[in-house]
Structure formats: C-alpha cells, structure tokens
Design a protein around this motif. Structure first.
Motif, PDB file in Angstrom:
ATOM      1  N   GLU A 181       0.802  -1.289   0.156  1.00  0.00           N
ATOM      2  CA  GLU A 181       0.352  -0.044  -0.068  1.00  0.00           C
ATOM      3  C   GLU A 181       1.221   0.881  -0.189  1.00  0.00           C
ATOM      4  N   ASP A 182       0.998   2.543  -0.566  1.00  0.00           N
ATOM      5  CA  ASP A 182       1.417   3.093  -1.064  1.00  0.00           C
ATOM      6  C   ASP A 182       1.880   4.131   0.438  1.00  0.00           C
ATOM      7  N   ALA A 183       2.091   4.981   0.564  1.00  0.00           N
ATOM      8  CA  ALA A 183       2.470   5.754   2.114  1.00  0.00           C
ATOM      9  C   ALA A 183       1.750   4.951   3.112  1.00  0.00           C
ATOM     10  N   ARG A 184       1.874   3.791   3.250  1.00  0.00           N
ATOM     11  CA  ARG A 184       2.102   3.163   4.198  1.00  0.00           C
ATOM     12  C   ARG A 184       2.867   2.247   4.895  1.00  0.00           C
ATOM     13  N   TRP A 185       3.262   2.332   6.642  1.00  0.00           N
ATOM     14  CA  TRP A 185       4.645   2.134   6.926  1.00  0.00           C
ATOM     15  C   TRP A 185       5.627   1.233   6.287  1.00  0.00           C
ATOM     16  N   PRO A 186       6.446   0.991   6.419  1.00  0.00           N
ATOM     17  CA  PRO A 186       7.207   1.971   6.807  1.00  0.00           C
ATOM     18  C   PRO A 186       8.152   2.965   5.792  1.00  0.00           C
ATOM     19  N   MET A 187       7.212   2.778   4.592  1.00  0.00           N
ATOM     20  CA  MET A 187       7.782   4.361   3.820  1.00  0.00           C
ATOM     21  C   MET A 187       8.328   5.163   3.906  1.00  0.00           C
ATOM     22  N   LYS A 188       9.206   6.259   3.676  1.00  0.00           N
ATOM     23  CA  LYS A 188      10.236   7.071   3.768  1.00  0.00           C
ATOM     24  C   LYS A 188      10.187   8.172   2.594  1.00  0.00           C
ATOM     25  N   ALA A 189      10.292   9.467   3.059  1.00  0.00           N
ATOM     26  CA  ALA A 189      10.794  10.090   1.909  1.00  0.00           C
ATOM     27  C   ALA A 189      11.872   9.925   1.398  1.00  0.00           C
ATOM     28  N   GLU A 235      18.268  13.153  -2.852  1.00  0.00           N
ATOM     29  CA  GLU A 235      17.079  12.957  -3.600  1.00  0.00           C
ATOM     30  C   GLU A 235      16.597  11.834  -4.198  1.00  0.00           C
ATOM     31  N   ALA A 236      17.485  10.886  -3.694  1.00  0.00           N
ATOM     32  CA  ALA A 236      17.571   9.500  -3.902  1.00  0.00           C
ATOM     33  C   ALA A 236      15.850   8.682  -4.067  1.00  0.00           C
ATOM     34  N   ALA A 242      12.356   7.520  -2.832  1.00  0.00           N
ATOM     35  CA  ALA A 242      11.680   7.403  -1.941  1.00  0.00           C
ATOM     36  C   ALA A 242      11.932   5.211  -1.533  1.00  0.00           C
ATOM     37  N   ALA A 243      12.067   5.592  -0.416  1.00  0.00           N
ATOM     38  CA  ALA A 243      12.176   3.865  -0.360  1.00  0.00           C
ATOM     39  C   ALA A 243      10.328   2.899  -0.366  1.00  0.00           C
ATOM     40  N   GLY A 244      10.617   1.731  -1.195  1.00  0.00           N
ATOM     41  CA  GLY A 244       9.026   1.085  -1.104  1.00  0.00           C
ATOM     42  C   GLY A 244       8.195   2.425  -2.641  1.00  0.00           C
ATOM     43  N   SER A 245       9.245   3.335  -2.889  1.00  0.00           N
ATOM     44  CA  SER A 245       8.165   3.954  -4.572  1.00  0.00           C
ATOM     45  C   SER A 245       8.727   3.033  -5.916  1.00  0.00           C
ATOM     46  N   VAL A 246       7.797   3.566  -6.757  1.00  0.00           N
ATOM     47  CA  VAL A 246       8.073   3.076  -8.652  1.00  0.00           C
ATOM     48  C   VAL A 246       9.347   3.351  -8.574  1.00  0.00           C
ATOM     49  N   ASP A 247       9.778   4.349  -8.069  1.00  0.00           N
ATOM     50  CA  ASP A 247      11.555   4.521  -8.800  1.00  0.00           C
ATOM     51  C   ASP A 247      12.473   3.936  -7.938  1.00  0.00           C
ATOM     52  N   ASP A 248      11.372   3.376  -6.574  1.00  0.00           N
ATOM     53  CA  ASP A 248      12.597   2.726  -6.295  1.00  0.00           C
ATOM     54  C   ASP A 248      13.395   1.776  -6.330  1.00  0.00           C
ATOM     55  N   ARG A 249      14.918   0.879  -6.860  1.00  0.00           N
ATOM     56  CA  ARG A 249      14.747  -0.100  -7.526  1.00  0.00           C
ATOM     57  C   ARG A 249      16.558   0.071  -6.558  1.00  0.00           C
TER      58      ARG A 249
END
Length: 389
Positions: A204-212, A217-218, A220-227
C-alpha cells in the motif's frame, strides 16, 4: 457438497511440505498488540480439520541457533534478544539501541524462541530447496527485521535467512515476491547490491514504513522509482486496491519481470493484511486474489517457498493461509466448511471492534467472494513505470 476447485500447476515429487510448530499456539505478543491473535495454529487446525495436512507432509520446525541467526544478524543483537527473554526486561539504553520493548516490538515470554523458530523453518526450507520442491511455512515472512535491531513486529528476518540458505546451497538466481500490505524493506535492503536476488514488493502506498526522499534526492524507499542497487522493483498501490487490479499487475508487470529473471527458486511472502477485513491496511483484496498469485507463480521456478507475513484478523488470516496450502496441493475448497473446520473458526476470539459481531461467513466458508473493481489509471501507470528500463 459443491466444491470450488483451486488450480495449481503440477510439479515433480516430493509433494508440498508444510513447516509448522506448536510454539505459536501458546505464544502471544500480549495485551492489545495486533499480534495477540492465533494465526499459524488456526491455519494448521483448519488444514487438519479439512483432511489436508497428513503427518507425512508436516515438518516440525527446528529453532535457529544463535550461530545460524548470525549468518545475517549482529551477534550483539541476538544476545540482547536472548537476554530480553530470560530477564523479561532490558535497560533503557538497550531498548533504544535494539528497538526492543518499544515501537510495537514488545518483550514477551517467547521473544527469542518464537522468532528463532520461524527462522529455523525458513533456514530448513532453504536447505531442503537445494532440490526442487514446494514448501509452505506460514510462520515466516518477518520481512522488516534488521541485522541489528527489531522493526515492525519483526525481531529476526527469516526470509533473508531462508534466501541465504539457498545461496549457500549453490543457487545463484532467487526471486523474492512480497505481497504484504507493507513494503518488504528489510529483505530489499539485505540484498541491495546482490545480483543473485531479485526483490519485488506490492504494498500500500504511503503505508508504514514508507520513507520520504533524502537530501540526495534518491527515490523514496518503496516508491515505484526505488530500485535499490538495481535488482529491486516496487509497486506501491492505492487504497482500495482490488482483485481486478492485482490480476492486472500480475499479468502486466510481476509475472513478466520474474520470468525474465529466470529464477532457480522463488520465495513468496504471502502476508494477508491486504485483505479487506484487515485492520492495518486500506486495501480491498479477497483471499482468492492471494491464492491466484500463489497459483500463478508456481510454475515460474522449480523451487517455491511460500511464507506468511502480516495479517491481523484471525479469521481472515487463518482462512487465507489454509487456502494457500490448498492451492499448493490442488485441493478443492468446499463452498461450506465441514463441522470440524467451522468449529475451529467459531473458537476464535478477537479483541477488536471488527471482532465483536463477526459475520457468519467467517465461520462457514474458506473462500471470500471476489472483490473485483475498476482498474484505475494510477494502477495502469504503475505497471508501465515499474517495467520501464
């Protein structure tokens, strides 16, 4: 009795094995903690009541030793967890250092033995899967655990230890798929720079433990751009994520990416907290959506380890994981549960507002009705972005 078949791709012998333990029956995180509910024992009891779990395929889980845990975890942290169990307390300094006794990681009677048993199961599974096979270990899936501290109800990281056992056995390409409502951060970070392990998390987007994003400018952890180091992909889905959207992401993104990696083994973290009845997410999946994922990934690798994970409604999680076992074996799921299985579910108690007047189908059925819905633009966009070079 009308029965609903659960599809599963055929695999070679041996038959799927189930790793469990009685430690989970009597152990609780205590009080009103979300894990003060029976989960693994409910799954085991349902499978036995349905005639799905003969002794021949049931394996009693060993407990991981400190030496085995130290394959990933800091020995000082392991010793602290052992000390916390013996003394039932830690100093304030140790609590802060190891994140124990705070932030949802309580010190309870089996605070070392219980997670060490889950790790023992995953390590054993990793060793057994040096050869082709299928294993279900619903006590596993503690994907937030860090090398030197507890995180997100997870004291040790059994998926990491299971994957390391496979790598130690000589496998060189392992895929990890996480469908828990929360990001599989601990596993992704453990293999950040390891080209042998591909991690993919649907959460789930923005659900714990998502980090900004940080100052560099890397993504965000768990975002679609996080590889991560390159071999990680993430699909943060919106609230209300439904069965139709899960099916779309599997077909358009998940299955092609895993198949392209050509894994020798696949580890599926099958957390049940994305189900509509779960109190710790806002996703709207049915348990049938989870079972379809299990069926779809079955043929992607000759070795499959299916773990548990999140799940904080005892009825929904027990029913979901029993259905996972049915799917792995090709057992038909009855429309109406037999009396022995219904008795297991009627014997549960849940100190939550949703548990005060549970609907009758939580007692009498295993399969949820399908929760299909619209395929939203943002979900379509996720598939395109995560598969882009």
């Amino acid at each position: 009795m009308t029965e609903r078949p659960v599809s599963a791709s055929p695999v070679s012998a041996p038959p799927p094995r189930f790793i469990g333990s009685e430690i989970y029956r009597r152990s609780t995180y205590g009080g009103r903690h979300p894990l003060a509910i029976p989960r693994v024992s409910t799954c085991i009891d349902l499978c036995r009541a349905l005639g799905w779990l003969p002794d021949a395929v049931y394996v009693d889980s060993p407990r991981a030793t400190p030496k085995q845990l130290a394959r990933f975890h800091d020995p000082a942290y392991i010793a602290a967890v052992q000390r916390a169990e013996r003394q039932q307390r830690l100093s304030e300094e140790e609590q802060l250092r190891f994140n124990l006794g705070r932030n949802g990681n309580p010190i309870y009677a089996e605070v070392f033995r219980r997670p060490a048993t889950a790790c023992g199961a995953s390590i054993l599974a990793g060793e057994l899967l040096a050869e082709p096979g299928v294993i279900h270990s619903p006590a596993g899936g503690t994907h937030h655990g860090r090398a030197d501290h507890a995180s997100g109800f997870c004291y040790f990281n059994d998926p990491v230890l299971g994957i390391l056992a496979m790598l130690d056995a000589g496998l060189t390409r392992i895929a990890y798929l996480d469908i828990d409502a929360h990001h599989g951060d601990g596993v992704q970070d453990a293999f950040h720079d390891d080209p042998r392990v591909f991690t993919l998390s649907i959460h789930e987007d923005a659900r714990w433990p998502m980090k900004a994003s940080g100052p560099d400018e890397a993504p965000a952890a768990g975002s679609v751009d996080d590889r991560a180091g390159g071999l990680a992909r993430n699909l943060p889905v919106p609230a209300g994520f439904n069965d139709s959207e899960m099916a779309f992401l599997m077909e358009e993104a998940v299955l092609p990416m895993i198949a392209g990696f050509a894994p020798e083994a696949l580890v599926l973290q099958c957390g049940a907290d994305g189900l509509e009845e779960d109190p710790l997410s806002k996703l709207s999946l049915s348990n049938g959506a989870l079972w379809r994922v299990v069926s779809q990934v079955r043929a992607l690798a000759p070795r499959l380890l299916v773990l548990g994970g999140g799940g904080y409604n005892p009825w929904s999680v027990g029913r979901a994981w029993a259905g996972v076992w049915a799917t792995l074996n090709g057992f038909p799921v009855p429309e109406r549960l037999p009396a022995a299985a219904e008795a297991v579910l009627r014997g549960l108690d849940w100190r939550h507002s949703k548990g005060r007047n549970p609907p009758d189908h939580w007692f009498t059925t295993l399969a949820d009705p399908p929760r299909d819905g619209p395929l939203r633009r943002e979900v379509r966009g996720l598939a395109a972005r995560v598969t882009a070079p």
